[in-house]
Scaffold this active site. Structure first.
Site, mmCIF file in Angstrom:
data_model
loop_
_atom_site.group_PDB
_atom_site.id
_atom_site.type_symbol
_atom_site.label_atom_id
_atom_site.label_comp_id
_atom_site.label_asym_id
_atom_site.label_seq_id
_atom_site.Cartn_x
_atom_site.Cartn_y
_atom_site.Cartn_z
ATOM 1 N N ARG A 233 -17.824 -7.317 2.627
ATOM 2 C CA ARG A 233 -16.678 -7.941 3.216
ATOM 3 C C ARG A 233 -16.934 -9.392 3.703
ATOM 4 O O ARG A 233 -18.210 -9.468 4.206
ATOM 5 C CB ARG A 233 -15.884 -7.107 4.255
ATOM 6 C CG ARG A 233 -15.459 -5.840 3.742
ATOM 7 C CD ARG A 233 -13.999 -6.125 3.018
ATOM 8 N NE ARG A 233 -13.479 -4.932 2.376
ATOM 9 C CZ ARG A 233 -13.649 -4.626 1.330
ATOM 10 N NH1 ARG A 233 -14.226 -5.127 0.409
ATOM 11 N NH2 ARG A 233 -12.697 -3.505 0.819
ATOM 12 N N GLU A 262 -9.897 -14.729 2.594
ATOM 13 C CA GLU A 262 -9.424 -14.653 1.254
ATOM 14 C C GLU A 262 -7.926 -15.064 1.172
ATOM 15 O O GLU A 262 -7.233 -14.495 2.057
ATOM 16 C CB GLU A 262 -9.888 -13.347 0.320
ATOM 17 C CG GLU A 262 -11.299 -13.368 0.507
ATOM 18 C CD GLU A 262 -11.655 -11.843 0.038
ATOM 19 O OE1 GLU A 262 -10.873 -11.059 -0.519
ATOM 20 O OE2 GLU A 262 -12.890 -11.365 0.116
ATOM 21 N N HIS A 280 -13.446 -11.852 -5.333
ATOM 22 C CA HIS A 280 -13.165 -10.708 -4.848
ATOM 23 C C HIS A 280 -12.742 -9.719 -5.944
ATOM 24 O O HIS A 280 -11.949 -9.014 -6.147
ATOM 25 C CB HIS A 280 -12.281 -10.483 -3.743
ATOM 26 C CG HIS A 280 -12.392 -9.016 -3.343
ATOM 27 N ND1 HIS A 280 -12.121 -8.747 -1.868
ATOM 28 C CD2 HIS A 280 -13.166 -7.930 -3.525
ATOM 29 C CE1 HIS A 280 -12.417 -7.647 -1.429
ATOM 30 N NE2 HIS A 280 -12.873 -7.072 -2.377
#
Lengths: 314, 313
Positions: A233, A262, A280
Site C-alpha cells: 500500500r 492514488e 495500482h
C-alpha cells in the site's frame, strides 16, 4: 435475492457490476453523488451489503449511516479501507479476496524488480523513439543472485520469495514475528533487513503499525545501490522521503504500484529514469479480476443463504 | 605480449578495450579509414581477432589475416564467425558461455512479464498523467501460462527453471529429444507453437534455425500467442512477424534482437502489446565485466600456450 439491496462504492469492474445487478438490487454510490444525502435518507435502511475496494471501502461514517448493514465484501485482499473494529462491534461480516490474486501480485513484484534492474521500460522507450540508431544505452544491473528482502511474509510475500529463489536470489524477511517453516533469514528490525539486502519488497498489509514502515532510516539503510519495490500500500512508504531519496541519488531505484494518494503520483518522479511507476495494477488481469468478482458474489450469496462464508476475515 | 597484434572488430566495451590495449598491440577496426588497405598493410601483424554479436570473423576477414591464430568472441553466439574456415585453418575460437546465461534468462522472463502485464505501457500511462482520468486496462496473467522453449541449452534451461517458479508448464523443441529432461518434447516447432501460450527462441543461429519462426509457426501461435526472442534476429522472419502483430494475428512479442540491428521495424513502435529492447541480453555491468575477463583470459591462455578456458574450436 433481487430484493436485497447492495451498495457498490465505486466502479471497479464491469463484470462485477453486471453480476451484482442481475442478482441483487444494486445501488451505485458514484451515480448518487449529487443526491447522496437524499439517498442515504431514503435508502440507507435497506442496504444490507456493501461492496468496496482499495479506493473506497467502508469507513466508520458509512457503516454508521447503514443501520441494517450485514456484510462488507471487499473486492481486494487489503482491508485498510474498512473500519474492521466497527464491523466487529456491530457484528458486520467482512470478506475479502485472498489467494486468487496472490500470483498476479507476486508476478508484478518480480516484473517491477526486473524492469528496474534491467531498465526494461527505459530500453523500450529508447528503441520506440528511434534512438538506437544513434548508439547503445548504458549497462544495467544483474538481477539473478541479488539479495531480496521481503517485508511481510504472508501469501504474497511467500510467493515473491518462491519466484526470487529461481533466480538464485538470497531471501531474507521482516515481519511481526518469525515464521517457523521457512529457511529464509529473519530480521526482527526492518532497518537491519534493508541494510542487508539489495532489493527491498514491501508485501505487508497496511495497518497502524506498518504505516510509513519504509521511512528515511530504512531508505538510508537500503542505500544508493538499493532498490525499493512496493506492491503493498502507498502508505507503507513515506512518499516524500522516497521521492527526495530518488531525486538525490540516495536510493538506487524503485518500482512502485501503489501511492499515498492514488491516482496522484509525485510528478518529480516522472523524469527519473531508474523508477518504474504503474497504476495500482497488482491484480488487474482479466483472469484474476473475474476470479475476485466471483469470490465477492459467492461470499454475498453464501451470506444471504445462511451458508458459511468462503473467505471471511476473522 | 605487447607486440601481439589484436584486431578489435567494433566498439563493444570500454573495460575490454582498455585491457586489450594494455596487454597487446590493439587495432580498432572501426577507426581505420580504409579497411582493405589496412588489412593489406597489417596482415602479418594480426594474430587475434576479438568480435561480438555485431561483427565477428567472416571468411573474407580470415583469408585476409594469414597470421590469425585465434578468434575470441565477446558473446556466446557464434553466428558471425566462419567456424568451418577456422577449423580448416586451425584457428582457435572461444566464446563467453555460462557467465551470461542468467542475464539472458532473466531478460526473457522480464520480457514475458513486461508483455503480458503491459509494464512499459502502464508506466507510460502514469507518466503521462492519464491515471487521473481513469484506470488502465486489464492485462494478462503470467503465472500458469504454458511456456514453449526452442533450444534447451544453458539459456533455455535457465529460462525453464525460472518459469517453473511461476507454475508455468514447460515444453520444448530441440534437434533431438533429451530423455533425462522432464519437460514435454515436441518434434517440430509448429507443434510446440500450437501447444504453448508463450514461445521463446533460445537456440543458436545456424543455417537450420534461420527463420525458424515463420508464417506457419506464427499462425500456430495464434492471436493470443506471445513470442519472445532473446536469440538472434534472423531466427524470425521479421516482415511476417511485423504483419502478424500489426494485423493482430499474433497476441504480442518481446524482442531483444532484430534482423538488421540497430534498425527496428517502425510499424512496431506504436503497438501496446510489443516490448522492444536494443540487444541487451547480457548488458549488465557485472556480466560484461565477466565476459571481458573471459576474452582476456582466453587470449592470454592461448599466447602462453596454456589450455583455453572456453574453446569452441
Amino acid at each position: 435475492m433481487n430484493n436485497i439491496s447492495v451498495l457498490m462504492t465505486c466502479p471497479m469492474l464491469e463484470y462485477l457490476e453486471k453480476q451484482l445487478e442481475s442478482r441483487f438490487n444494486l445501488f451505485k454510490m458514484w451515480n448518487l453523488s449529487s443526491s447522496k444525502p437524499d439517498f442515504f435518507k431514503n435508502h440507507s435502511g435497506s442496504i444490507k451489503a456493501v461492496v468496496g475496494d482499495t479506493t473506497v471501502g467502508a469507513d466508520s461514517n458509512m457503516i454508521d449511516s447503514l443501520p441494517n448493514l450485514e456484510i462488507v465484501a471487499s473486492y481486494s485482499v487489503g482491508l485498510d479501507k474498512i473500519d474492521l473494529e466497527k464491523c466487529k462491534d456491530k457484528g458486520i461480516k467482512v470478506t475479502n479476496t485472498p489467494d486468487v490474486l496472490t500470483n498476479d501480485v507476486a508476478d508484478l513484484g518480480i516484473g517491477l524488480a526486473l524492469a528496474v534492474m534491467r531498465k526494461i521500460c527505459v530500453c523500450d522507450q529508447f528503441v520506440k523513439s528511434g534512438n538506437w540508431i544513434n548508439g547503445d544505452l548504458g549497462l544495467a544491473s544483474k538481477f539473478s543472485g541479488k539479495s531480496v528482502g521481503i517485508v511481510g511474509l504472508g501469501r504474497i510475500g511467500s510467493a515473491i520469495a518462491k519466484r526470487s529463489e529461481a533466480f538464485n536470489c538470497h531471501i531474507s524477511y521482516h515481519s511481526r514475528s518469525e515464521k517457523p517453516n521457512t529457511n529464509y533469514k529473519y530480521y526482527s528490525n526492518i532497518v537491519d533487513l534493508a541494510a542487508n539486502c539489495q532489493i527491498l519488497i514491501v508485501a505487508c498489509a497496511l495497518t497502524e503499525e506498518t504505516r510509513h514502515i519504509v521511512n528515511r532510516k530504512v531508505i538510508d539503510a537500503l542505500g544508493p545501490k538499493g532498490i525499493l519495490i512496493n506492491i503493498g500500500r502507498g502508505a507503507c512508504v513515506d512518499e516524500p522521503e522516497l521521492v527526495s531519496a530518488l531525486l538525490e541519488g540516495r536510493l538506487g531505484g524503485a518500482g512502485i504500484d501503489v501511492f499515498e494518494n492514488e491516482p496522484n503520483v509525485p510528478e518529480e518522479l516522472f523524469a527519473v529514469e531508474n523508477v518504474v511507476l504503474v497504476p495500482h495494477v497488482g491484480s488487474d488481469t482479466e483472469e484474476t479480476s473475474k476470479a475476485m468478482a466471483d469470490l465477492v458474489i459467492s461470499n454475498l450469496e453464501a451470506h444471504f443463504k445462511g451458508e458459511p462464508l468462503l473467505t471471511p476475515v476473522t | 605480449m605487447e607486440s601481439i597484434g589484436v584486431l578489435l572488430a567494433c566498439p563493444m566495451n570500454s573495460y575490454l578495450e582498455q585491457q586489450l590495449d594494455k596487454r597487446f598491440k590493439l587495432y580498432r577496426f572501426w577507426t581505420v579509414p580504409d579497411k582493405s588497405s589496412f588489412l593489406a598493410s597489417h596482415k602479418d601483424s594480426i594474430q587475434a581477432v576479438v568480435g561480438n554479436a555485431a561483427a565477428g570473423a567472416d571468411a573474407e576477414l580470415i583469408e585476409a589475416l594469414p597470421k590469425l591464430e585465434i578468434v575470441a568472441s565477446f558473446s556466446v553466439g557464434l553466428d558471425k564467425i566462419d567456424l568451418t574456415k577456422c577449423k580448416e585453418k586451425g584457428i582457435r575460437v572461444t566464446n563467453t558461455p555460462d557467465v551470461l546465461t542468467e542475464d539472458v534468462a532473466d531478460l526473457a522472463i522480464g520480457l514475458m512479464l513486461a508483455v503480458l502485464r503491459k509494464l512499459c505501457e502502464s508506466d507510460r500511462y502514469v507518466r503521462s498523467g492519464k491515471w487521473k482520468r481513469g484506470d488502465y486496462v486489464l492485462t494478462t496473467k503470467f503465472t500458469g501460462k504454458k511456456v514453449g522453449i526452442i533450444g534447451l541449452g544453458r539459456i533455455g534451461m535457465a529460462i525453464a527453471k525460472r518459469a517453473e517458479a511461476f507454475s508455468c508448464p514447460i515444453s520444448y523443441y530441440s534437434r533431438t529429444e533429451k530423455p533425462e529432461i522432464k519437460y514435454k518434447y515436441y518434434p517440430s516447432v509448429v507443434e510446440l507453437a500450437a501447444h504453448c501460450d508463450i514461445l521463446v527462441v533460445a537456440c543458436p543461429l545456424t543455417k537450420e534455425t534461420h527463420h525458424i519462426i515463420n508464417r506457419e509457426v506464427i499462425n500456430a501461435m495464434g492471436p493470443k500467442g506471445v513470442l519472445i526472442n532473446i536469440g538472434r534476429g534472423p531466427h524470425v522472419d521479421e516482415p511476417e512477424l511485423v504483419s502478424a502483430l500489426v494485423e493482430r494475428r499474433l497476441g504480442g512479442a518481446g524482442l531483444d534482437v532484430f534482423e538488421n540491428e540497430p534498425y527496428v521495424p517502425e510499424e512496431l513502435f506504436g503497438l501496446d502489446n510489443v516490448v522492444l529492447l536494443p540487444h541487451v541480453g547480457s548488458g549488465t555491468v557485472e556480466t560484461r565485466q565477466a565476459m571481458a575477463d573471459l576474452v582476456i583470459g582466453n587470449l592470454e591462455a592461448h599466447f602462453q600456450k596454456k589450455p583455453l578456458l572456453t574453446p569452441v574450436v
